[in-house]
Scaffold this motif. Structure first.
Motif, PDB file in Angstrom:
ATOM      1  N   ILE A  98      54.980  30.388-118.429  1.00 39.88           N
ATOM      2  CA  ILE A  98      55.024  29.297-119.216  1.00 39.88           C
ATOM      3  C   ILE A  98      53.977  28.552-119.344  1.00 39.88           C
ATOM      4  CG2 ILE A  98      56.348  27.129-120.033  1.00 39.88           C
ATOM      5  CD1 ILE A  98      57.985  29.784-120.216  1.00 39.88           C
ATOM      6  N   GLU A  99      53.174  28.146-118.282  1.00 45.83           N
ATOM      7  CA  GLU A  99      51.944  27.298-118.076  1.00 45.83           C
ATOM      8  C   GLU A  99      51.224  28.065-117.000  1.00 45.83           C
ATOM      9  OE1 GLU A  99      50.456  22.717-117.639  1.00 45.83           O
ATOM     10  OE2 GLU A  99      52.438  23.126-116.831  1.00 45.83           O
ATOM     11  N   PRO A 100      50.378  29.189-117.424  1.00 47.78           N
ATOM     12  CA  PRO A 100      49.606  29.777-116.572  1.00 47.78           C
ATOM     13  C   PRO A 100      48.275  29.102-115.971  1.00 47.78           C
ATOM     14  CG  PRO A 100      49.281  30.810-118.879  1.00 47.78           C
ATOM     15  CD  PRO A 100      50.563  29.845-118.823  1.00 47.78           C
ATOM     16  N   GLU A 101      47.709  28.120-116.930  1.00 45.65           N
ATOM     17  CA  GLU A 101      46.842  27.390-116.614  1.00 45.65           C
ATOM     18  C   GLU A 101      47.130  25.845-116.990  1.00 45.65           C
ATOM     19  OE1 GLU A 101      43.085  28.437-118.274  1.00 45.65           O
ATOM     20  OE2 GLU A 101      43.301  30.572-117.523  1.00 45.65           O
ATOM     21  N   LYS A 102      46.760  24.930-116.145  1.00 45.53           N
ATOM     22  CA  LYS A 102      47.139  23.565-116.467  1.00 45.53           C
ATOM     23  C   LYS A 102      46.814  23.326-117.804  1.00 45.53           C
ATOM     24  CE  LYS A 102      46.472  18.751-115.057  1.00 45.53           C
ATOM     25  NZ  LYS A 102      45.886  17.913-113.934  1.00 45.53           N
ATOM     26  N   LEU A 178      46.317  22.332-106.691  1.00 43.07           N
ATOM     27  CA  LEU A 178      46.973  20.918-106.466  1.00 43.07           C
ATOM     28  C   LEU A 178      47.680  20.728-105.081  1.00 43.07           C
ATOM     29  CD1 LEU A 178      48.744  20.043-109.854  1.00 43.07           C
ATOM     30  CD2 LEU A 178      46.472  19.477-108.979  1.00 43.07           C
ATOM     31  N   ARG A 179      47.493  21.955-104.449  1.00 38.45           N
ATOM     32  CA  ARG A 179      48.428  21.858-102.983  1.00 38.45           C
ATOM     33  C   ARG A 179      49.613  21.729-103.132  1.00 38.45           C
ATOM     34  NH1 ARG A 179      46.971  17.642-100.537  1.00 38.45           N
ATOM     35  NH2 ARG A 179      45.986  16.698-102.485  1.00 38.45           N
ATOM     36  N   GLY A 180      50.282  22.291-104.234  1.00 47.17           N
ATOM     37  CA  GLY A 180      51.844  22.205-104.201  1.00 47.17           C
ATOM     38  C   GLY A 180      52.394  20.914-104.086  1.00 47.17           C
ATOM     39  N   TRP A 181      53.716  20.941-103.617  1.00 49.20           N
ATOM     40  CA  TRP A 181      54.640  19.820-103.290  1.00 49.20           C
ATOM     41  C   TRP A 181      53.917  18.651-102.595  1.00 49.20           C
ATOM     42  CZ3 TRP A 181      57.162  19.556-107.738  1.00 49.20           C
ATOM     43  CH2 TRP A 181      57.883  20.882-108.127  1.00 49.20           C
ATOM     44  N   GLU A 182      53.147  18.614-101.838  1.00 47.82           N
ATOM     45  CA  GLU A 182      52.694  17.517-100.889  1.00 47.82           C
ATOM     46  C   GLU A 182      51.604  16.779-101.963  1.00 47.82           C
ATOM     47  OE1 GLU A 182      49.227  18.255 -98.336  1.00 47.82           O
ATOM     48  OE2 GLU A 182      49.835  20.244 -98.521  1.00 47.82           O
ATOM     49  N   ASN A 183      51.532  17.015-103.001  1.00 46.19           N
ATOM     50  CA  ASN A 183      50.466  16.164-103.958  1.00 46.19           C
ATOM     51  C   ASN A 183      51.489  15.657-105.021  1.00 46.19           C
ATOM     52  OD1 ASN A 183      48.608  15.267-105.748  1.00 46.19           O
ATOM     53  ND2 ASN A 183      47.218  17.009-105.760  1.00 46.19           N
ATOM     54  N   HIS A 184      51.489  14.389-105.250  1.00 45.00           N
ATOM     55  CA  HIS A 184      52.157  13.664-106.232  1.00 45.00           C
ATOM     56  C   HIS A 184      51.946  14.298-107.886  1.00 45.00           C
ATOM     57  CE1 HIS A 184      54.406  10.703-108.488  1.00 45.00           C
ATOM     58  NE2 HIS A 184      55.113  10.865-107.595  1.00 45.00           N
ATOM     59  N   GLU A 185      50.754  14.860-107.886  1.00 45.37           N
ATOM     60  CA  GLU A 185      50.095  15.224-109.212  1.00 45.37           C
ATOM     61  C   GLU A 185      51.017  16.527-109.563  1.00 45.37           C
ATOM     62  OE1 GLU A 185      46.184  16.751-111.439  1.00 45.37           O
ATOM     63  OE2 GLU A 185      45.929  16.016-109.577  1.00 45.37           O
ATOM     64  N   THR A 186      51.452  17.158-108.489  1.00 41.38           N
ATOM     65  CA  THR A 186      52.327  18.422-108.933  1.00 41.38           C
ATOM     66  C   THR A 186      53.691  17.857-109.407  1.00 41.38           C
ATOM     67  OG1 THR A 186      51.473  19.674-107.093  1.00 41.38           O
ATOM     68  CG2 THR A 186      53.830  20.132-107.877  1.00 41.38           C
ATOM     69  N   VAL A 187      54.236  16.759-108.961  1.00 41.29           N
ATOM     70  CA  VAL A 187      55.332  16.004-109.661  1.00 41.29           C
ATOM     71  C   VAL A 187      55.127  15.783-110.895  1.00 41.29           C
ATOM     72  CG1 VAL A 187      56.956  14.086-109.446  1.00 41.29           C
ATOM     73  CG2 VAL A 187      56.190  15.128-107.328  1.00 41.29           C
ATOM     74  N   SER A 189      52.788  17.110-113.109  1.00 41.16           N
ATOM     75  CA  SER A 189      52.764  18.291-113.804  1.00 41.16           C
ATOM     76  C   SER A 189      54.159  18.980-113.930  1.00 41.16           C
ATOM     77  CB  SER A 189      51.847  19.270-113.236  1.00 41.16           C
ATOM     78  OG  SER A 189      50.651  18.536-112.962  1.00 41.16           O
ATOM     79  N   PHE A 190      54.938  18.882-113.084  1.00 41.78           N
ATOM     80  CA  PHE A 190      56.192  19.564-113.174  1.00 41.78           C
ATOM     81  C   PHE A 190      57.138  18.910-114.227  1.00 41.78           C
ATOM     82  CE2 PHE A 190      60.927  20.299-112.282  1.00 41.78           C
ATOM     83  CZ  PHE A 190      60.818  21.576-112.022  1.00 41.78           C
ATOM     84  N   ILE A 191      56.985  17.529-114.274  1.00 46.02           N
ATOM     85  CA  ILE A 191      57.831  16.835-115.335  1.00 46.02           C
ATOM     86  C   ILE A 191      57.247  16.915-116.622  1.00 46.02           C
ATOM     87  CG2 ILE A 191      58.534  14.426-116.198  1.00 46.02           C
ATOM     88  CD1 ILE A 191      59.971  15.413-113.659  1.00 46.02           C
ATOM     89  N   VAL A 251      64.826  13.699-109.304  1.00 41.51           N
ATOM     90  CA  VAL A 251      65.229  12.345-110.123  1.00 41.51           C
ATOM     91  C   VAL A 251      64.524  12.171-111.340  1.00 41.51           C
ATOM     92  CG1 VAL A 251      65.102   9.816-109.865  1.00 41.51           C
ATOM     93  CG2 VAL A 251      66.099  11.073-107.981  1.00 41.51           C
ATOM     94  N   GLN A 252      63.115  12.529-111.348  1.00 39.58           N
ATOM     95  CA  GLN A 252      62.617  12.132-112.578  1.00 39.58           C
ATOM     96  C   GLN A 252      63.034  13.483-113.616  1.00 39.58           C
ATOM     97  OE1 GLN A 252      58.380  11.510-112.469  1.00 39.58           O
ATOM     98  NE2 GLN A 252      58.439  10.665-110.664  1.00 39.58           N
ATOM     99  N   ALA A 253      63.260  14.568-113.052  1.00 38.75           N
ATOM    100  CA  ALA A 253      63.559  15.745-114.021  1.00 38.75           C
ATOM    101  C   ALA A 253      65.012  15.505-114.566  1.00 38.75           C
ATOM    102  CB  ALA A 253      63.579  17.012-113.211  1.00 38.75           C
ATOM    103  N   TYR A 254      66.008  14.789-113.828  1.00 44.54           N
ATOM    104  CA  TYR A 254      67.333  14.451-113.993  1.00 44.54           C
ATOM    105  C   TYR A 254      67.486  13.573-115.329  1.00 44.54           C
ATOM    106  CZ  TYR A 254      72.050  12.916-114.093  1.00 44.54           C
ATOM    107  OH  TYR A 254      73.338  12.257-114.629  1.00 44.54           O
ATOM    108  N   ASN A 255      66.503  12.640-115.071  1.00 45.95           N
ATOM    109  CA  ASN A 255      66.142  11.479-116.023  1.00 45.95           C
ATOM    110  C   ASN A 255      65.695  12.171-117.445  1.00 45.95           C
ATOM    111  OD1 ASN A 255      67.186   9.475-114.234  1.00 45.95           O
ATOM    112  ND2 ASN A 255      65.231   8.842-113.652  1.00 45.95           N
ATOM    113  N   LYS A 256      64.593  12.999-117.419  1.00 44.00           N
ATOM    114  CA  LYS A 256      63.881  13.564-118.631  1.00 44.00           C
ATOM    115  C   LYS A 256      64.974  14.204-119.247  1.00 44.00           C
ATOM    116  CE  LYS A 256      60.277  13.073-119.280  1.00 44.00           C
ATOM    117  NZ  LYS A 256      59.524  12.230-120.149  1.00 44.00           N
TER     118      LYS A 256
END
Length: 562
Positions: A98-102, A178-187, A189-191, A251-256
């Protein structure tokens, strides 16, 4: 609490990387294709006095998988699903497609998923959609290929000298992702990805799964065992950050989702039901170590801690709002008087159901290396392959060496019911690795018997999704026949040929499930599991005793409940 569905959901589960084929831009594909990573994993899993975890791992990419991305295949699969009487089908959407590049969205991929879900609905299959199932786009995480070595590590024997104990070197491409889930920026981006998906699919989908197996798979595989991307070993500090971020992302995905999905796609009066899948196990202590009859290593506390972390921690967070940092530091379980036992009001009641993935009973032992590490909160080490654990007694095993224990499904369901306010449970994965299809049918009968028992005892069970619809790519086991989980068997020997049709062959397990669904529907229009259905399937296919010690075959006249 949202009402249960009007109809019991009978279905199957799949995941994008394992079935679709031609996904080459995610972390798992990179992990399997890197020669440095493959060599490291092979070395550290080679059986030795230091590692007794199972078969040596030979990493392979999924390649064409089962070609499920091709409409020719998924339409045929949906036909087969309906013939079994299924009314639900779980897929995952691949973020890397869906998002092959940021910030670059592939509308063609989005439209292909839409066509897939429309085809599913045309066959009267209710779509259950996972937004993330174990993989991340490469720009989110490029797994480290190399690791620096700690002082003196080069002097150790293999595989200890090969363990990823330090960080990757500065030149490793891991640092550019982004170094995956250890980086809050991944959160964050995922949302944004979740928002795009919900807007595109809310008129087609009501059942959403935010994240798959956050503790056992993402943290356990990627930050504790070192065998899954990103490949860190006993990295407790990273694991703690990842755990917090995964709670936040759910939590954020649930809210969204609950804010954006306002369209009732299936006409049951509710626009959305949102949960996550959680791998839960029946956990018991491994046999105690004794010298001259005196116990020298008691595994009881290790098993309790392992269960608290693996089974309870994430649910406590998203239902009760609890973040037990005190446990992570001290191993004091649920000490609510501690200043480090934090209750987040904005985390509370952020799941409409628990997606329960249940496969087996595991035996956990205390381990000094774990207890002295920064990851001591995992509690202990589970014995993964009991077929080679000569000092641990066990019952019948599947072909990956996992113990079959049907009663564990009942026990885990009742644990959820009693600890978390009888929240609805969706059995999102339950299955057996069965090379010869000899145990699959009685496995299904016995586990559905335990699910029915839990329903009779007041548990709210929404449905049952078998893992998996077809044999597929099975992660560390890749295409080894020992890892065949499908209701439909596939011969993968010729999968590399362009003209390979990967025919799906119906198994005895599929026949057993078909019979149970048909008989249950004949007893009740909602199709919930019936006693007569279990009895009919038992009489035709046999059943495991509830402890998994043996199979009662149809030709046996004397019933022993085990």
């Amino acid at each position: 609490m949202k009402a249960l569905p009007k109809t019991f959901l009978w279905g199957v589960s799949t995941s994008s990387y394992q079935v679709e084929g031609d996904i080459t831009n995610n972390d798992w594909d990179f992990f399997t294709r890197s020669l440095q990573i493959s060599k490291r994993i092979s070395t550290i899993t080679k059986p030795s006095i230091f590692y007794k975890g199972g078969t040596q791992v030979d990493l392979q990419p999924a390649g064409d998988a089962t070609k499920f991305w091709d409409s020719k295949y998924y339409k045929r699969d949906f036909d087969l699903a309906r013939r079994l009487g299924l009314n639900a089908f779980r897929i995952s959407i691949e973020w890397a497609r869906i998002e092959p590049e940021k910030d670059h969205w592939d509308q063609v991929a989005i439209d292909n998923y839409k066509e897939m879900i429309v085809a599913m609905r045309e066959k009267n299959l209710i779509p259950v959609v996972s937004l993330n199932h174990a993989t991340l786009p490469l720009w989110v995480m490029t797994p480290p290929q190399e690791f620096l070595r700690r002082t003196g590590q080069n002097l150790l024997p293999h595989p200890l000298k090969d363990l990823p104990l330090a960080d990757p070197p500065p030149s490793d491409p891991y640092w550019k992702s982004l170094r995956g889930w250890e980086n809050h920026e991944t959160v964050e981006s995922f949302i944004r990805y979740v928002e795009r998906i919900i807007v595109e699919f809310r008129d087609l989908v009501d059942y959403w799964i935010t994240i798959g197996e956050p503790v056992a798979t993402i943290i356990g595989g990627g930050y504790i065992s070192g065998l899954w991307p990103p490949g860190f070993f006993l990295k407790g500090k990273k694991a703690r950050i990842v755990l917090h971020n995964l709670i936040e992302v759910h939590v954020q995905a649930y809210n969204k989702i609950t804010a954006l999905d306002n369209i009732d796609a299936d006409g049951d009066g509710l626009a959305n039901r949102v949960g996550f899948t959680h791998l839960m196990m029946e956990i018991v202590p491994a046999e105690q170590s004794k010298i001259f009859g005196i116990t020298v290593k008691d595994n009881t506390e290790a098993a309790k801690n392992f269960s608290y972390f693996a089974n309870d921690y994430f649910i406590n967070a998203v239902i009760n709002g609890e973040e037990d940092l005190n446990y992570l530091n001290t191993l004091q379980r649920s000490n609510k008087n501690s200043k480090e036992f934090i209750v987040h009001e904005d985390w509370k009641n952020k799941a409409d159901f628990i997606g329960l993935d249940y496969y087996r009973r595991v035996y956990v032992y205390s381990n000094k290396i774990v207890s002295l590490s920064s990851a001591k909160f995992v509690g202990g080490v589970p014995i993964n392959d009991l077929s080679i654990a000569n000092n641990q007694s066990h019952n019948v095993l599947n072909t990956l060496g996992w113990e079959i224990y049907p009663k564990g499904l009942y026990n885990v369901i009742m644990r959820i019911k009693n600890k978390w306010n009888n929240i609805p449970i969706f059995i999102t994965e339950n299955g057996i690795a069965d090379k010869h299809d000899g145990h699959r049918a009685p496995f299904i009968v016995s586990h559905l018997q335990q699910a029915k028992r839990a329903i009779d005892d007041g548990a709210h069970i929404m449905g049952y999704l078998f893992w998996s619809f077809m044999d597929n790519y099975e992660w560390l086991a890749n295409y080894r026949p020992e890892g065949k989980f499908g209701l439909f068997s596939i011969d993968f020997e010729d999968r590399h040929h362009d003209d390979s049709d990967l025919i799906r062959q119906k198994t005895k397990g599929a026949e057993a499930l078909e019979l149970i669904i048909k008989e249950s529907l004949s007893q009740s229009k909602d199709g919930v599991i019936s006693d007569s259905a279990i009895a009919a399937a038992q009489n035709k296919f046999g059943i495991f005793t509830e402890d998994g010690s043996r199979i009662i075959y149809p030709w046996m006249t004397k019933w022993d409940s085990g």
